[in-house]
Design a protein around this motif. Structure first.
Motif, PDB file in Angstrom:
ATOM      1  N   PRO A  73      -3.069  16.341-114.098  1.00 23.31           N
ATOM      2  CA  PRO A  73      -2.315  15.377-113.114  1.00 23.31           C
ATOM      3  C   PRO A  73      -0.846  16.129-112.763  1.00 23.31           C
ATOM      4  O   PRO A  73      -0.253  16.582-113.605  1.00 23.31           O
ATOM      5  N   GLU A  74      -0.616  15.906-111.371  1.00 19.73           N
ATOM      6  CA  GLU A  74       0.511  16.057-110.645  1.00 19.73           C
ATOM      7  C   GLU A  74       0.895  17.687-110.940  1.00 19.73           C
ATOM      8  O   GLU A  74       2.036  17.929-110.645  1.00 19.73           O
ATOM      9  N   VAL A  75      -0.184  18.581-111.195  1.00 18.21           N
ATOM     10  CA  VAL A  75       0.222  20.070-111.419  1.00 18.21           C
ATOM     11  C   VAL A  75      -0.405  20.717-110.132  1.00 18.21           C
ATOM     12  O   VAL A  75      -1.578  20.128-109.574  1.00 18.21           O
ATOM     13  N   VAL A  76       0.298  21.561-109.324  1.00 16.48           N
ATOM     14  CA  VAL A  76       0.032  21.946-107.970  1.00 16.48           C
ATOM     15  C   VAL A  76      -0.038  23.652-108.346  1.00 16.48           C
ATOM     16  O   VAL A  76       0.939  24.175-108.749  1.00 16.48           O
ATOM     17  N   GLY A  77      -1.096  24.208-107.737  1.00 17.02           N
ATOM     18  CA  GLY A  77      -1.027  25.553-107.557  1.00 17.02           C
ATOM     19  C   GLY A  77      -1.386  26.319-108.986  1.00 17.02           C
ATOM     20  O   GLY A  77      -2.011  25.832-109.929  1.00 17.02           O
ATOM     21  N   GLU A  78      -0.668  27.546-109.042  1.00 17.37           N
ATOM     22  CA  GLU A  78      -1.292  28.512-109.961  1.00 17.37           C
ATOM     23  C   GLU A  78      -0.983  28.134-111.488  1.00 17.37           C
ATOM     24  O   GLU A  78      -1.602  28.365-112.449  1.00 17.37           O
ATOM     25  N   GLN A  79      -0.044  27.262-111.632  1.00 16.40           N
ATOM     26  CA  GLN A  79       0.313  26.581-112.840  1.00 16.40           C
ATOM     27  C   GLN A  79      -0.785  25.992-113.730  1.00 16.40           C
ATOM     28  O   GLN A  79      -1.131  25.786-114.875  1.00 16.40           O
ATOM     29  N   ALA A  80      -1.608  25.654-112.807  1.00 11.13           N
ATOM     30  CA  ALA A  80      -2.905  24.616-113.361  1.00 11.13           C
ATOM     31  C   ALA A  80      -4.003  25.641-114.058  1.00 11.13           C
ATOM     32  O   ALA A  80      -4.854  25.227-114.793  1.00 11.13           O
ATOM     33  N   ARG A  81      -4.110  26.951-113.529  1.00  9.16           N
ATOM     34  CA  ARG A  81      -4.857  27.932-114.224  1.00  9.16           C
ATOM     35  C   ARG A  81      -4.930  27.827-115.827  1.00  9.16           C
ATOM     36  O   ARG A  81      -5.893  28.282-116.405  1.00  9.16           O
ATOM     37  N   LEU A  82      -3.782  27.691-116.241  1.00  9.79           N
ATOM     38  CA  LEU A  82      -3.435  27.785-117.631  1.00  9.79           C
ATOM     39  C   LEU A  82      -4.425  26.945-118.489  1.00  9.79           C
ATOM     40  O   LEU A  82      -4.728  27.033-119.518  1.00  9.79           O
ATOM     41  N   TYR A  83      -4.916  25.811-117.955  1.00 10.43           N
ATOM     42  CA  TYR A  83      -5.648  24.680-118.441  1.00 10.43           C
ATOM     43  C   TYR A  83      -7.107  25.160-118.694  1.00 10.43           C
ATOM     44  O   TYR A  83      -7.702  24.284-119.533  1.00 10.43           O
ATOM     45  N   GLU A  84      -7.630  26.269-118.175  1.00  9.38           N
ATOM     46  CA  GLU A  84      -8.634  26.724-118.541  1.00  9.38           C
ATOM     47  C   GLU A  84      -8.780  28.186-118.034  1.00  9.38           C
ATOM     48  O   GLU A  84      -9.045  28.562-116.782  1.00  9.38           O
ATOM     49  N   ASP A  85      -8.752  29.001-118.963  1.00 14.12           N
ATOM     50  CA  ASP A  85      -8.584  30.413-118.727  1.00 14.12           C
ATOM     51  C   ASP A  85      -8.830  31.213-120.134  1.00 14.12           C
ATOM     52  O   ASP A  85      -7.973  31.836-120.813  1.00 14.12           O
ATOM     53  N   PRO A  86     -10.317  31.240-120.200  1.00 14.09           N
ATOM     54  CA  PRO A  86     -10.720  31.861-121.520  1.00 14.09           C
ATOM     55  C   PRO A  86     -10.051  33.342-121.811  1.00 14.09           C
ATOM     56  O   PRO A  86      -9.528  33.653-122.703  1.00 14.09           O
ATOM     57  N   ALA A  87     -10.463  34.012-120.638  1.00  9.40           N
ATOM     58  CA  ALA A  87      -9.957  35.493-120.976  1.00  9.40           C
ATOM     59  C   ALA A  87      -8.468  35.798-121.140  1.00  9.40           C
ATOM     60  O   ALA A  87      -7.863  36.596-121.792  1.00  9.40           O
ATOM     61  N   GLY A  88      -7.647  34.492-120.344  1.00 11.16           N
ATOM     62  CA  GLY A  88      -6.080  34.815-120.444  1.00 11.16           C
ATOM     63  C   GLY A  88      -5.683  34.195-121.660  1.00 11.16           C
ATOM     64  O   GLY A  88      -4.859  34.630-122.112  1.00 11.16           O
ATOM     65  N   TRP A  89      -6.530  33.003-122.074  1.00  8.48           N
ATOM     66  CA  TRP A  89      -5.897  32.820-123.605  1.00  8.48           C
ATOM     67  C   TRP A  89      -6.188  33.754-124.815  1.00  8.48           C
ATOM     68  O   TRP A  89      -5.246  33.676-125.611  1.00  8.48           O
ATOM     69  N   TRP A  90      -7.271  34.460-124.768  1.00  7.88           N
ATOM     70  CA  TRP A  90      -7.349  35.378-125.832  1.00  7.88           C
ATOM     71  C   TRP A  90      -6.339  36.058-126.454  1.00  7.88           C
ATOM     72  O   TRP A  90      -5.569  36.771-125.652  1.00  7.88           O
ATOM     73  N   GLY A  91      -6.147  35.863-127.471  1.00  9.60           N
ATOM     74  CA  GLY A  91      -4.982  36.596-128.422  1.00  9.60           C
ATOM     75  C   GLY A  91      -3.722  36.191-128.312  1.00  9.60           C
ATOM     76  O   GLY A  91      -2.552  36.282-128.735  1.00  9.60           O
ATOM     77  N   ARG A  92      -3.598  35.205-126.996  1.00  5.82           N
ATOM     78  CA  ARG A  92      -2.146  34.458-126.672  1.00  5.82           C
ATOM     79  C   ARG A  92      -2.105  32.953-127.091  1.00  5.82           C
ATOM     80  O   ARG A  92      -1.072  32.689-127.685  1.00  5.82           O
ATOM     81  N   ALA A  93      -3.117  32.432-126.765  1.00  7.97           N
ATOM     82  CA  ALA A  93      -3.050  30.692-127.071  1.00  7.97           C
ATOM     83  C   ALA A  93      -3.687  30.606-128.552  1.00  7.97           C
ATOM     84  O   ALA A  93      -4.830  31.283-128.857  1.00  7.97           O
ATOM     85  N   SER A  94      -3.144  29.691-129.434  1.00 10.21           N
ATOM     86  CA  SER A  94      -3.580  29.309-130.579  1.00 10.21           C
ATOM     87  C   SER A  94      -4.644  28.128-130.337  1.00 10.21           C
ATOM     88  O   SER A  94      -4.528  27.659-129.323  1.00 10.21           O
ATOM     89  N   LEU A  95      -5.162  27.710-131.550  1.00 13.98           N
ATOM     90  CA  LEU A  95      -5.941  26.553-131.487  1.00 13.98           C
ATOM     91  C   LEU A  95      -5.247  25.503-131.083  1.00 13.98           C
ATOM     92  O   LEU A  95      -5.689  24.768-130.059  1.00 13.98           O
ATOM     93  N   HIS A  96      -4.164  25.144-131.435  1.00 15.23           N
ATOM     94  CA  HIS A  96      -3.303  24.050-131.086  1.00 15.23           C
ATOM     95  C   HIS A  96      -2.848  23.950-129.668  1.00 15.23           C
ATOM     96  O   HIS A  96      -2.766  23.073-128.990  1.00 15.23           O
TER      97      HIS A  96
END
Length: 409
Positions: A73-96
């Motif tokens: 909601p109310e997110v525009v453009g590339e910033q939205a990619r963060l919400y579903e990015d398996p390859a980009g998450w790996w090793g960077r994003a925690s389970l939380h």
């Protein structure tokens, strides 16, 4: 999520971390869901924002299924990619982190019959889900916002949901050329999946294309529940890779690889043999799904026959076959997965695929034989009660002469 006793939560109230976690998943999820809900303009029935892209086709009620078009909601453009990015998450994003991302997406759901493929295509909804970049949308929504976060062992968690009477894509999706061509071609789904994979498309976009009915012969296209599509893509690609490596020369030595992420730890043994695969899962007490030490296993033979279809195994199998294809060798493959209490909520099987892929960049060493490699892994396990040589599938490899041992290397 992992079952933490309710009385412990009552005593803790998110402040003392009596469950052993470093932060309270209940409070974190509540904050994320509340923040997402506050951005849905229920007073005028409007939801605006970009999809990462993200879509989930349900299976309940098949052949009439739900399609959840996920929007930040109310997110525009590339910033939205963060919400579903398996390859980009790996090793960077925690389970939380991942739970927070998914909790922050609002799922617009509508009901469709599985043959409503062209209706979605004409409105560019399906095209938005395979776009190379996030796509802006505007949805007319009705009813109450359901704030419960839905978890699944194969697909990613789904955030707050609300019924969408109309979804309008307000920005042009950027569809890869190879995929755009296949959408208009009368090609069988299996062939289309392989063409996309070999053309460099990642499996996640291929899954979305298959799930939203964009692949297959023109007259037979249907929506495919996402759970089925994930396993289908892993299986189709994996079977094709197996045909490539099955009769290649064997690897010359036994190697052990390792990688861990999100409380899941993978040891992979590659040993001289015609292709034969062994999958072992060790679920420790307090880990997701398990209240006690639990071990499961399965095997796949030279001809690609296995006893039980397991989505997690198919994801790991794809990664292992990619490695064998890369080194142009055949081998026996043994994948040992440990699941600890750190993995307190399921986030889909993408992390299995990505972790096993990266394990092949981390070789622990080379060994004289399979027994020596197993001894190394045995000494690295989280719990000494697990005896690898006593597990059915591993005993089968160690103690029985397989027919494929008679094949020349």
């Amino acid at each position: 999520m992992r079952r933490i006793p309710a009385e412990l939560c009552v005593r803790c109230k998110g402040a003392k971390f009596l469950c052993g976690l470093t932060s309270c998943p209940i409070l974190e999820r509540f904050r994320a869901v509340t923040n997402a809900a506050s951005k849905v303009r229920l007073d005028v029935g409007l939801l605006q924002g970009s999809t990462p892209p993200s879509v989930i086709v349900g299976e309940k009620g098949y052949p009439k299924v739900s399609l959840s078009f996920n929007v930040a909601p109310e997110v525009v453009g590339e910033q939205a990619r963060l919400y579903e990015d398996p390859a980009g998450w790996w090793g960077r994003a925690s389970l939380h982190d991942i739970i927070n991302y998914r909790s922050s997406l609002v799922s617009n759901f509508s009901m469709y019959r599985i043959n409503d493929v062209w209706k979605l295509y004409e409105r560019e909804i399906s095209l938005a889900t395979i776009s190379e970049r996030p796509v802006l949308s505007e949805s007319k929504v009705t009813g109450k916002l359901e704030t419960k976060l839905k978890f699944d062992g194969i697909v990613m968690p789904r955030g707050p949901t609300i019924k969408a009477d109309d979804i309008r894509v307000t920005e042009n999706p950027k569809v890869p050329k190879i995929l755009d061509r296949l959408i208009n071609d009368d090609v069988k789904a299996n062939d289309a999946v392989l063409t996309l994979y070999r053309g460099g498309e990642d499996v996640y976009r291929v899954v979305s294309a298959l799930s939203t009915g964009l692949l297959g012969t023109l007259k037979n296209r249907k929506l495919v529940p996402t759970r089925w599509a994930i396993t289908a893509v892993d299986s189709i690609v994996g079977d094709s890779l197996l045909k490539e490596v099955r009769d290649l020369p064997w690897v010359s030595e036994t190697s052990v690889f390792f990688q861990g992420y999100l409380g899941n730890y993978f040891h992979i043994i590659i040993y001289p043999s015609s292709f034969f695969s062994t999958w072992v899962e060790i679920w420790y007490p307090t880990s997701l799904w398990a209240g006690e030490l639990t071990i499961t296993d399965l095997s796949e033979d030279y001809w690609g026959k296995y006893g039980t279809l397991d989505g997690g195994y198919m994801a790991a199998r794809l990664a292992a076959l990619e490695y064998l294809t890369k080194i142009r060798r055949s081998a026996g493959v043994m994948i040992i997965r440990e699941v600890t209490g750190e993995y307190f909520a399921p986030v889909g099987n993408w992390h299995i695929r990505e972790t096993v892929r990266r394990a092949f960049n981390n070789r622990l060493g080379s060994f004289q034989g399979l027994g020596e490699a197993l001894d190394l892994v045995q000494g690295r396990l989280k719990d000494g009660r697990v005896k690898l040589r006593e597990i059915r599938a591993i005993k089968r490899v160690l103690n029985q002469t397989r027919i494929d041992s008679f094949f020349d290397s």
